[in-house]
Design an enzyme around this catalytic site. Structure first.
Site, PDB file in Angstrom:
ATOM      1  N   ASN A  53      -4.066 -14.087  21.220  1.00  0.00           N
ATOM      2  CA  ASN A  53      -5.123 -14.849  20.575  1.00  0.00           C
ATOM      3  C   ASN A  53      -6.116 -13.910  19.891  1.00  0.00           C
ATOM      4  O   ASN A  53      -6.256 -12.756  20.243  1.00  0.00           O
ATOM      5  CB  ASN A  53      -5.845 -15.705  21.606  1.00  0.00           C
ATOM      6  CG  ASN A  53      -6.589 -14.872  22.634  1.00  0.00           C
ATOM      7  OD1 ASN A  53      -7.690 -14.388  22.393  1.00  0.00           O
ATOM      8  ND2 ASN A  53      -5.984 -14.676  23.782  1.00  0.00           N
ATOM      9  N   LYS A 180     -15.104 -12.988  33.480  1.00  0.00           N
ATOM     10  CA  LYS A 180     -15.713 -12.448  32.262  1.00  0.00           C
ATOM     11  C   LYS A 180     -16.296 -13.571  31.415  1.00  0.00           C
ATOM     12  O   LYS A 180     -15.716 -14.644  31.309  1.00  0.00           O
ATOM     13  CB  LYS A 180     -14.675 -11.679  31.440  1.00  0.00           C
ATOM     14  CG  LYS A 180     -15.267 -10.955  30.221  1.00  0.00           C
ATOM     15  CD  LYS A 180     -14.255 -10.023  29.581  1.00  0.00           C
ATOM     16  CE  LYS A 180     -13.320 -10.717  28.638  1.00  0.00           C
ATOM     17  NZ  LYS A 180     -12.429  -9.779  27.917  1.00  0.00           N
ATOM     18  N   LYS A 182     -18.691 -14.354  27.560  1.00  0.00           N
ATOM     19  CA  LYS A 182     -19.063 -13.860  26.244  1.00  0.00           C
ATOM     20  C   LYS A 182     -20.577 -13.696  26.135  1.00  0.00           C
ATOM     21  O   LYS A 182     -21.349 -14.479  26.701  1.00  0.00           O
ATOM     22  CB  LYS A 182     -18.573 -14.823  25.164  1.00  0.00           C
ATOM     23  CG  LYS A 182     -17.070 -15.009  25.153  1.00  0.00           C
ATOM     24  CD  LYS A 182     -16.328 -13.713  24.904  1.00  0.00           C
ATOM     25  CE  LYS A 182     -14.832 -13.931  24.791  1.00  0.00           C
ATOM     26  NZ  LYS A 182     -14.103 -12.676  24.528  1.00  0.00           N
ATOM     27  N   ASP A 211     -18.696  -9.515  27.400  1.00  0.00           N
ATOM     28  CA  ASP A 211     -17.946  -9.108  26.211  1.00  0.00           C
ATOM     29  C   ASP A 211     -18.705  -9.537  24.966  1.00  0.00           C
ATOM     30  O   ASP A 211     -18.917 -10.731  24.738  1.00  0.00           O
ATOM     31  CB  ASP A 211     -16.564  -9.775  26.259  1.00  0.00           C
ATOM     32  CG  ASP A 211     -15.683  -9.421  25.079  1.00  0.00           C
ATOM     33  OD1 ASP A 211     -16.091  -8.604  24.234  1.00  0.00           O
ATOM     34  OD2 ASP A 211     -14.560  -9.970  25.006  1.00  0.00           O
ATOM     35  N   GLU A 237     -18.421  -4.837  27.491  1.00  0.00           N
ATOM     36  CA  GLU A 237     -17.251  -4.706  26.628  1.00  0.00           C
ATOM     37  C   GLU A 237     -17.579  -4.813  25.151  1.00  0.00           C
ATOM     38  O   GLU A 237     -18.328  -5.690  24.729  1.00  0.00           O
ATOM     39  CB  GLU A 237     -16.235  -5.793  27.005  1.00  0.00           C
ATOM     40  CG  GLU A 237     -14.978  -5.805  26.153  1.00  0.00           C
ATOM     41  CD  GLU A 237     -13.978  -6.857  26.604  1.00  0.00           C
ATOM     42  OE1 GLU A 237     -13.140  -7.254  25.770  1.00  0.00           O
ATOM     43  OE2 GLU A 237     -14.017  -7.282  27.776  1.00  0.00           O
ATOM     44  N   GLU A 263      -9.454  -3.273  22.382  1.00  0.00           N
ATOM     45  CA  GLU A 263      -8.525  -4.363  22.095  1.00  0.00           C
ATOM     46  C   GLU A 263      -8.266  -4.542  20.610  1.00  0.00           C
ATOM     47  O   GLU A 263      -7.255  -5.132  20.225  1.00  0.00           O
ATOM     48  CB  GLU A 263      -9.028  -5.678  22.683  1.00  0.00           C
ATOM     49  CG  GLU A 263     -10.231  -6.271  21.966  1.00  0.00           C
ATOM     50  CD  GLU A 263     -10.676  -7.596  22.540  1.00  0.00           C
ATOM     51  OE1 GLU A 263     -10.613  -8.602  21.819  1.00  0.00           O
ATOM     52  OE2 GLU A 263     -11.080  -7.620  23.720  1.00  0.00           O
ATOM     53  N   ASP A 290      -3.882  -3.618  23.356  1.00  0.00           N
ATOM     54  CA  ASP A 290      -2.996  -4.765  23.567  1.00  0.00           C
ATOM     55  C   ASP A 290      -1.718  -4.539  22.777  1.00  0.00           C
ATOM     56  O   ASP A 290      -1.738  -4.539  21.544  1.00  0.00           O
ATOM     57  CB  ASP A 290      -3.720  -6.028  23.104  1.00  0.00           C
ATOM     58  CG  ASP A 290      -2.898  -7.302  23.243  1.00  0.00           C
ATOM     59  OD1 ASP A 290      -1.705  -7.218  23.575  1.00  0.00           O
ATOM     60  OD2 ASP A 290      -3.468  -8.385  23.011  1.00  0.00           O
ATOM     61  N   HIS A 320      -6.048  -6.322  26.815  1.00  0.00           N
ATOM     62  CA  HIS A 320      -6.475  -7.623  26.307  1.00  0.00           C
ATOM     63  C   HIS A 320      -5.259  -8.531  26.150  1.00  0.00           C
ATOM     64  O   HIS A 320      -4.133  -8.076  26.043  1.00  0.00           O
ATOM     65  CB  HIS A 320      -7.153  -7.406  24.947  1.00  0.00           C
ATOM     66  CG  HIS A 320      -7.258  -8.622  24.095  1.00  0.00           C
ATOM     67  ND1 HIS A 320      -6.275  -8.987  23.199  1.00  0.00           N
ATOM     68  CD2 HIS A 320      -8.230  -9.570  23.987  1.00  0.00           C
ATOM     69  CE1 HIS A 320      -6.648 -10.089  22.565  1.00  0.00           C
ATOM     70  NE2 HIS A 320      -7.824 -10.465  23.023  1.00  0.00           N
ATOM     71  N   GLU A 339      -5.739  -8.766  31.577  1.00  0.00           N
ATOM     72  CA  GLU A 339      -6.588  -9.928  31.356  1.00  0.00           C
ATOM     73  C   GLU A 339      -5.813 -11.196  31.676  1.00  0.00           C
ATOM     74  O   GLU A 339      -4.574 -11.219  31.639  1.00  0.00           O
ATOM     75  CB  GLU A 339      -7.058  -9.951  29.900  1.00  0.00           C
ATOM     76  CG  GLU A 339      -8.082 -11.012  29.592  1.00  0.00           C
ATOM     77  CD  GLU A 339      -8.678 -10.852  28.206  1.00  0.00           C
ATOM     78  OE1 GLU A 339      -9.847 -11.234  28.028  1.00  0.00           O
ATOM     79  OE2 GLU A 339      -7.984 -10.346  27.301  1.00  0.00           O
TER      80      GLU A 339
END
Length: 387
Positions: A53, A180, A182, A211, A237, A263, A290, A320, A339
């Site tokens: 994603n 986690k 945002k 993040d 992050e 990531e 990733d 990620h 993750e």
């Protein structure tokens, strides 16, 4: 042995959520099926892959450039000495006539195809991918228990602090001890309030990551660092642009606790620049490269070799993406974990059915290949593409 056909389908994984930089209202991914002429139980062996994603599906790029290169290659040029499809030779064929640099979208296209190739190869050898990797690129030892954390805490229309806490409680109730959320999509004051609301529900041994998704300029990244220092977070992050190594390097002067990034670095060379110039600290910081976005496992193996040369342990890598490919890499090559998206981006996130999270660890099941066949809702979509 040969690859008979490769199919791609662009599928929606849209959602009203947003992070500090993008919303996911039109998000897509590419689903790929690599069909081989190897027959098991009366059916051809098929390898599957998809991109993580946050980057969109790459079907047009695959169909115009990369898939024709594989299908036009002589089959024996894609085989290893054991007569099995060699992912490294497939990768070399995919990259033929490509200039170095400019890694953006093509790294996602190649990474998706690469995932499907490795899935097929492990199935042909009738091994879980993690065991195949441990045998070929490690000492044969597998880390069956893999650390995972629950990623969520997105901004959502009408979502208040109580809803955020309920979301995080749901992850904790399912066995996660690290979660986690945002930040960077609101003011510092609002984000501090959100962070403190989540911290208020965490118990002993439970930790929070935050993040920023690369949102901050230098001054804002530092302001957040000073504010976050008191919280004892698991990590801070991607404060700034992923290619702003100077920002990342300077930030460590203001934030002594663990940081994480990587990531959105899509090649070994970009990862190497982070290690050379980004001020990352191998005793505490985390690397989130990733493979599904960065040319695949073949390139990820080069990245791990580079890290070793620079004194980094693979155990500092927590990729990620929340997909089973990285989970297998973690188990087979000794990464620090992976993750996880317990609720989002389904059916592509999550684990095989029946796999439980215990204190933020999962135990790898014995499933050939990447293990997609163990997740009923996911393999249903994959088989529909291959059939």
């Amino acid at each position: 042995m040969k690859i008979v056909e490769i199919r791609e389908k662009t599928v929606p994984i849209s959602s009203p959520i947003r992070n500090a930089y993008i919303d996911f209202s039109k998000m897509t991914l590419s689903l790929v099926a690599v069909i081989t002429d190897v027959v098991r139980d009366g059916k051809p062996v098929v390898g599957y892959g998809f991109n993580s994603n946050g980057r969109y599906g790459q079907g047009q790029l695959m169909r115009e450039r990369f898939l024709p290169r594989i299908m036009e290659a002589k089959p024996d040029t894609l085989l290893g000495a054991n007569g099995v499809i060699d992912p490294h030779k497939v990768w070399d064929t995919l990259f033929r006539n490509e200039k170095p640099g400019g890694h953006g979208e093509r790294s996602v296209a190649m990474g998706t195809i690469d995932m499907a190739v490795w899935d097929a190869v492990a199935k042909i050898e009738n091994k879980p991918l993690f065991q195949l990797l441990a045998d070929r690129h490690g000492d044969g030892t597998v880390k069956r228990k893999v650390f995972v954390y629950a990623a969520g805490g997105y901004y959502y229309p009408g979502k208040d602090d109580e809803q955020l806490k309920n979301e995080m409680r749901g992850y904790l109730d399912r066995g996660y001890s690290v979660v986690k959320m945002k930040i960077g999509g609101a003011s510092l004051a609002e984000d501090r309030r959100r962070i403190e609301s989540v911290l208020s529900i965490l118990g002993d041994g439970q930790r929070l990551c935050v993040d920023a998704n690369g949102r901050f300029d230098m001054d804002t990244a530092i302001a957040y660092a000073k504010a976050l220092q008191q919280y004892g977070l698991f990590w801070y992050e991607e404060a700034g642009d992923p290619l702003d190594y100077e920002l990342q390097s300077i930030l460590r002067s203001y934030y002594t606790n663990p940081m994480a990034t990587g990531e959105n670095l899509f090649s070994m060379q970009d990862a190497r620049n982070l290690i050379r110039y980004g001020g990352m600290r191998p005793d505490r910081d985390w690397l989130q490269f990733d493979c599904a976005l960065s040319y695949g496992l073949v390139e990820y193996l080069r990245t791990l070799d580079m890290l070793k040369q620079h004194g980094w342990s693979a155990s500092r890598c927590v990729p990620h993406g929340g997909h089973q490919m990285s989970l297998n890499i973690a188990a087979g090559l000794g990464l620090g974990g992976n993750e996880s998206y317990p609720d989002l981006f389904q059916p592509y996130g999550g684990f095989p059915d029946g796999v439980k999270v215990d204190n933020s660890f999962v135990t790898m099941p014995d499933l050939p290949g990447i293990g997609f066949e163990g997740k009923a809702d996911l393999i249903r979509e994959m088989r529909a593409l291959a059939s």
